[in-house]
Design an enzyme around this catalytic site. Structure first.
Site, PDB file in Angstrom:
ATOM      1  CB  THR A   1       4.449   0.320  -2.692  1.00 49.01           C
ATOM      2  OG1 THR A   1       3.288  -0.467  -2.985  1.00 49.01           O
ATOM      3  CG2 THR A   1       4.892   0.045  -1.270  1.00 49.01           C
TER       4      THR A   1
ATOM      5  CG  LEU B   1     -14.254  -1.750  -2.296  1.00 46.03           C
ATOM      6  CD1 LEU B   1     -15.584  -2.481  -2.098  1.00 46.03           C
ATOM      7  CD2 LEU B   1     -13.107  -2.643  -1.815  1.00 46.03           C
ATOM      8  CB  SER B   2     -10.680   0.470  -7.709  1.00 47.01           C
ATOM      9  OG  SER B   2      -9.567   0.769  -6.936  1.00 47.01           O
TER      10      SER B   2
ATOM     11  CE1 TYR C   1      -2.947   7.505  -3.009  1.00 49.47           C
ATOM     12  CE2 TYR C   1      -2.317   9.268  -4.511  1.00 49.47           C
ATOM     13  CZ  TYR C   1      -2.414   7.924  -4.208  1.00 49.47           C
ATOM     14  OH  TYR C   1      -1.965   6.994  -5.127  1.00 49.47           O
TER      15      TYR C   1
ATOM     16  CD  GLU D   1      -3.083  -0.342   0.047  1.00 43.23           C
ATOM     17  OE1 GLU D   1      -3.102  -0.017  -1.152  1.00 43.23           O
ATOM     18  OE2 GLU D   1      -3.695  -1.323   0.493  1.00 43.23           O
TER      19      GLU D   1
ATOM     20  CB  ALA E   1     -16.470   1.565  -0.371  1.00 49.10           C
TER      21      ALA E   1
ATOM     22  CG  ASP F   1      -6.634   1.755  -7.644  1.00 46.13           C
ATOM     23  OD1 ASP F   1      -5.942   0.984  -6.955  1.00 46.13           O
ATOM     24  OD2 ASP F   1      -6.979   2.892  -7.250  1.00 46.13           O
TER      25      ASP F   1
END
Ligand code: GLA
Length: 407
Positions: free
Chosen positions: A46, A135-136, A232, A44, A133, A182
């Site tokens: 990365t 989940l892409s 982010y 994550e 959420a 993703d």
């Protein structure tokens, strides 16, 4: 060829009916595209450091039906929003009202900028990936759009380039500075395999999921990922700062990916404490991904689970992108016998945790989360069981046989 499950057949029939209702009956046979969401097993934060990630495609997806038009217009009907969006390929601008359409606009914009020749399109789209959420669902919509354009206009695009172009749409048109994970897994995931991606070379390897007795549970905290964009971008900057400082003593490095654990230990004192923690996470997380691949390959679920817990702790304490709700999910999972490991997945600040669990313990885990999460957090969670699904696929609507196969 097995393209879609029976459930999908209903979704697709409904979608083609919506296409005909909202964009006109049309003569052309519609194409159908299905692109899945994802969870990341490990690796994550990365991807934008040129590192390694190990995601899987989940069996929740975006489905799109589409056909060519003789002009330069694009008409898209969203079944979920019940909205029709229309624009010209000669003037693709950001839509501030129907935000969902920007993922479609962005991909078509980028394809044209890269020199691909497109014509007008009628599209209908629906999805069952929970939105917001982590989940892409947006990456799935981008990949669905790119694959639809590829199928309808017979474009020659390598799958890795499809992922790259979809990421570019998100970066440059939608304005979110995501990495490539993703879109990559939505396009290139394989059923019953995790996907190891080297985010520098974009080489990848499918790693078989060796047991049908080991399951994945997605636990949605149902916390909107409020801070995610600003934090982010800040994390990306902090990694960049770490890289700059380390490159003074390690000439030739171009990403944190290039820093070994022993080099980091030697030079960590040069870094400001916050930046040091961020770099420590990234450098050790990369190593954990490679260990996780070895664990998966040898069916060592216990070790894989330990690596997932270690990843979570690092994201919580060093990278500081977890939140009390995600920590609660992991804590509950950890207390259930038969759970190998759990961690937050995706960017963080809400969204979902995943747990790796023995089949026989799955119901106990679900019960524990449904009971304890509301006690600890004061809201109900949402649970999704998922298999390890296939990446994006497209087929012609008339291809009824395809709809009868399992996937
Ligand atoms: C989001 C981004 C990905 C990746 C993860 C964190 O999902 O879209 O590119 O950076 O966060 O691992």
């Amino acid at each position: 060829m097995k393209m879609a499950s029976v459930d999908d057949a209903d979704r697709v029939s409904m979608l083609v009916a919506a296409l005909r209702q909202h964009c006109g009956p049309g003569d052309a046979r519609p194409h159908v595209v299905k692109a899945p969401g994802r969870v990341n097993l490990i690796g994550e934060h990365t991807d934008y450091n040129d590192g390694f990630v190990l995601p899987i495609a989940i069996d929740r997806s975006v489905i799109m039906a589409g056909r060519c038009r003789p002009d330069r217009q694009v008409r898209v009907y969203s079944v979920d929003y019940q909205q029709l969006n229309e624009f010209s390929l000669d003037d693709i601008a950001v839509d501030n009202v129907m935000g969902w359409s920007n993922y479609i606009r962005g991909v078509l914009f980028v394809l044209q900028n890269e020199g691909y020749e497109l014509g007008g399109l009628d599209l209908a789209v629906t999805g069952n990936i929970p939105q917001g959420a982590g989940l892409s669902s947006s990456a799935a919509l981008e990949i669905a759009t790119a694959d639809m354009a590829t199928a309808l206009f017979d474009l020659k695009i390598e799958p890795v380039d499809t992922a790259r172009l979809a990421q570019k749409a998100e970066n440059e048109f939608v304005g979110v500075q995501c990495g490539i994970m993703d879109q990559f897994v939505s396009k290139l995931g394989r059923k019953d395999h995790a996907l190891l991606i080297d985010c520098r070379s974009l080489e990848y390897r499918h790693i078989p999921w060796l047991s049908d007795q080991v399951r994945l549970l997605i636990a949605d905290t149902r916390v909107q990922r409020g801070l995610v964009d600003s934090e982010y971008n800040r994390r990306r900057q902090e990694c960049e700062e770490g890289l700059q400082a380390l490159s003074k003593v390690l000439p030739g490095i171009t990403a944190l990916r290039d820093v070994s654990i022993s080099q980091f230990r030697e030079h960590a004192h040069l870094l400001d404490p916050v930046v040091r923690s961020r770099c420590r996470h990234v450098i050790y997380e990369n190593a954990r991904v490679l260990e996780a691949v070895a664990a998966l390959e040898s069916g060592d679920w216990v070790h894989l689970g330990q690596l997932m817990y270690a990843s979570h702790e690092s994201l919580r304490d060093l990278y500081e992108v977890s939140c009390p709700e995600l920590n609660a999910m992991v804590e509950i999972a950890q207390s259930v016998e038969g759970v190998f490991g759990a961690r937050m997945t995706g960017a963080g600040f809400g969204g979902c945790a995943i747990a790796l669990v023995q089949e026989r313990a799955l119901e106990n885990l679900e019960e524990a989360i449904l009971r304890r999460y509301p006690e600890m957090i004061g809201r109900d969670p949402k649970l999704l069981r998922t298999g390890v699904a296939e990446g994006a696929r497209s087929w012609l609507w008339e291809d009824q046989e395809a709809l009868k196969g399992g996937n």
